[in-house]
Each structure stands twice: as structure tokens, then as C-alpha cells.
Design a protein around this motif. Structure first.
Motif, short mmCIF file in Angstrom:
data_model
loop_
_atom_site.label_atom_id
_atom_site.label_comp_id
_atom_site.label_asym_id
_atom_site.label_seq_id
_atom_site.Cartn_x
_atom_site.Cartn_y
_atom_site.Cartn_z
N MET A 124 0.79 -1.10 0.12
CA MET A 124 0.00 -0.15 0.02
C MET A 124 1.03 1.40 -0.03
O MET A 124 0.51 2.34 -0.65
CB MET A 124 -0.85 0.06 1.26
CG MET A 124 -1.90 1.23 1.23
SD MET A 124 -2.84 1.15 2.65
CE MET A 124 -1.59 1.57 3.76
N LEU A 125 1.85 1.30 1.06
CA LEU A 125 2.68 2.33 0.97
C LEU A 125 3.54 2.62 -0.39
O LEU A 125 3.57 3.78 -0.92
CB LEU A 125 3.92 2.32 1.90
CG LEU A 125 3.25 2.45 3.31
CD1 LEU A 125 4.42 2.17 4.40
CD2 LEU A 125 3.24 4.01 3.51
N HIS A 126 4.10 1.58 -0.87
CA HIS A 126 4.63 1.54 -2.40
C HIS A 126 3.44 2.15 -3.47
O HIS A 126 4.20 3.05 -4.34
CB HIS A 126 5.15 0.15 -2.64
CG HIS A 126 6.00 0.12 -4.09
ND1 HIS A 126 5.39 -0.16 -5.14
CD2 HIS A 126 7.37 0.59 -3.94
CE1 HIS A 126 6.65 -0.29 -6.13
NE2 HIS A 126 7.79 0.18 -5.28
N VAL A 127 2.38 1.54 -3.57
CA VAL A 127 1.39 2.29 -4.51
C VAL A 127 1.17 3.80 -4.37
O VAL A 127 1.16 4.44 -5.12
CB VAL A 127 0.14 1.30 -4.49
CG1 VAL A 127 -0.91 1.92 -5.20
CG2 VAL A 127 0.48 -0.09 -5.02
N LEU A 128 0.96 4.08 -2.82
CA LEU A 128 0.64 5.31 -2.56
C LEU A 128 1.82 6.37 -3.05
O LEU A 128 1.45 7.45 -3.63
CB LEU A 128 0.20 5.58 -1.13
CG LEU A 128 -0.99 5.07 -0.73
CD1 LEU A 128 -1.19 5.04 0.79
CD2 LEU A 128 -2.08 5.86 -1.21
N LEU A 131 1.89 6.80 -6.94
CA LEU A 131 0.61 7.57 -7.08
C LEU A 131 0.87 9.20 -6.85
O LEU A 131 0.68 9.94 -7.53
CB LEU A 131 -0.61 7.38 -6.51
CG LEU A 131 -1.23 6.01 -6.95
CD1 LEU A 131 -2.48 5.32 -6.25
CD2 LEU A 131 -1.57 5.96 -8.46
N TYR A 132 1.46 9.38 -5.74
CA TYR A 132 2.04 10.55 -5.21
C TYR A 132 2.83 11.20 -6.38
O TYR A 132 2.92 12.51 -6.87
CB TYR A 132 2.89 10.69 -3.89
CG TYR A 132 3.29 11.72 -3.63
CD1 TYR A 132 2.97 12.98 -3.07
CD2 TYR A 132 4.76 11.92 -3.50
CE1 TYR A 132 3.53 14.06 -2.62
CE2 TYR A 132 5.64 12.97 -3.04
CZ TYR A 132 4.86 14.23 -2.61
OH TYR A 132 5.62 15.30 -2.40
N LEU A 141 7.09 8.90 -12.67
CA LEU A 141 7.88 7.93 -12.08
C LEU A 141 7.13 6.43 -12.84
O LEU A 141 8.05 5.69 -12.82
CB LEU A 141 7.50 8.00 -10.61
CG LEU A 141 8.08 6.58 -9.88
CD1 LEU A 141 9.51 6.89 -9.69
CD2 LEU A 141 7.31 6.75 -8.44
N ILE A 142 5.84 6.33 -12.89
CA ILE A 142 5.24 5.12 -13.18
C ILE A 142 5.87 5.03 -14.70
O ILE A 142 6.28 3.69 -14.95
CB ILE A 142 3.83 5.25 -13.28
CG1 ILE A 142 3.12 5.36 -11.88
CG2 ILE A 142 3.21 3.95 -13.89
CD1 ILE A 142 1.89 5.46 -11.81
#
Length: 161
Positions: A124-128, A131-132, A141-142
């Protein structure tokens, strides 16, 4: 690839838990129950371990992509912590799970199972974080994650005359 294997792990976790409970119960009899659908959990766990060892070797031999120049210092530190923790958890969970299966050990099985919320929190932290970067910092970044060798492969937009 690892994310797909983790999804397989989550889906097949109940089958593995059932198998493991039977394994612990029948341990004194000297027989091992058949894996059944728990085989998906075992195989995907072994593949996660192999993939993470390859990724770790790649990090040591090729380094990591540079940080985004727009990333604040706190963000870089948090990213390193989350990535490091993901590597530790994604290497430790298959090893502990394999040990729990091979010994068999209820304590190791519980340790393996108790790491699931830790892994989900890190994901979850990685995905957030991604997205940030994508929507707040707008530093692509993506795209850099999808195209690691960033030779500016994007085509500039066409301007109408």
C-alpha cells in the motif's frame, strides 16, 4: 511479475492453510497429506523467492535508477525504507514458509502468516508513493518504472499547424 505471484499467494493462502493444518494434525502419524490446490501457493512462493534473488543480484550489479530530481529528501528516505522492507519481507516470507512446510513447524507457519499484513501495508505504501509521484509531483515515475532504461523514448506531442 512479482505482484502477480503475490496475488496468487493471497488467492491460494486458504488452501495452503487447510493443507498446513492437516499436516500439523497428522505429523505424529508420519504421513504427509497431498498438497492439492496448495501447490499453487508453494510454486508461486518458490517463484517469488527466485525472482527476488534475481532482482537483488540486479541491484548489486546494475545499481538502481536515479531518484527523481523533484523528490524531496523525506520522500527519498521513505522510498529507500519501503523498498528495503519489501525486499526483506519478499525474501523472508518464502524462506520461512518453506521451512514451516519442510520441518513442519506451527511456529514458523504462524510467523509466515503474520507477515501478510506487513506485506500488504508495504505494498500500500509503495502504491501510494507511486501515485504521489505520478499525480502530485508529476515526475513520470510510473513511466520510468515501466521503461527502466530511460533514454527519453517518449515522442513529443504533435502540434497542429
Amino acid at each position: 511479475m512479482v505482484v502477480l505471484l503475490v496475488i496468487v499467494q493471497l488467492i491460494s493462502g486458504d488452501a495452503m492453510a487447510e493443507f498446513f493444518d492437516t499436516l500439523i494434525r497428522t505429523q505424529a502419524e508420519g504421513t504427509r497429506p497431498g498438497l492439492g490446490n496448495a501447490v499453487w501457493h508453494v510454486v508461486s512462493g518458490a517463484l517469488i523467492l527466485a525472482a527476488m534473488l534475481i532482482r537483488l543480484a540486479m541491484r548489486f550489479t546494475h545499481g538502481v535508477p536515479p531518484d527523481s530530481p523533484t523528490s524531496p529528501g523525506w520522500d527519498r528516505m521513505l522510498a529507500r525504507l519501503v523498498h528495503g522492507a519489501l525486499y526483506v519481507v519478499l525474501l523472508a516470507m518464502p524462506l520461512v514458509g518453506a521451512a514451516a512446510y519442510l520441518i513442519p513447524s506451527e511456529t514458523l507457519g504462524e510467523l509466515h502468516e503474520s507477515a501478510v499484513p506487513v506485506l500488504l501495508g508495504l505494498v500500500m505504501l509503495h502504491v501510494l508513493g507511486a501515485l504521489y509521484h505520478q499525480f502530485v509531483l508529476k515526475d513520470r515515475l510510473i513511466r520510468r518504472m515501466m521503461v527502466p532504461d530511460r533514454q527519453d523514448l517518449h515522442v513529443p506531442p504533435v502540434r497542429p499547424n
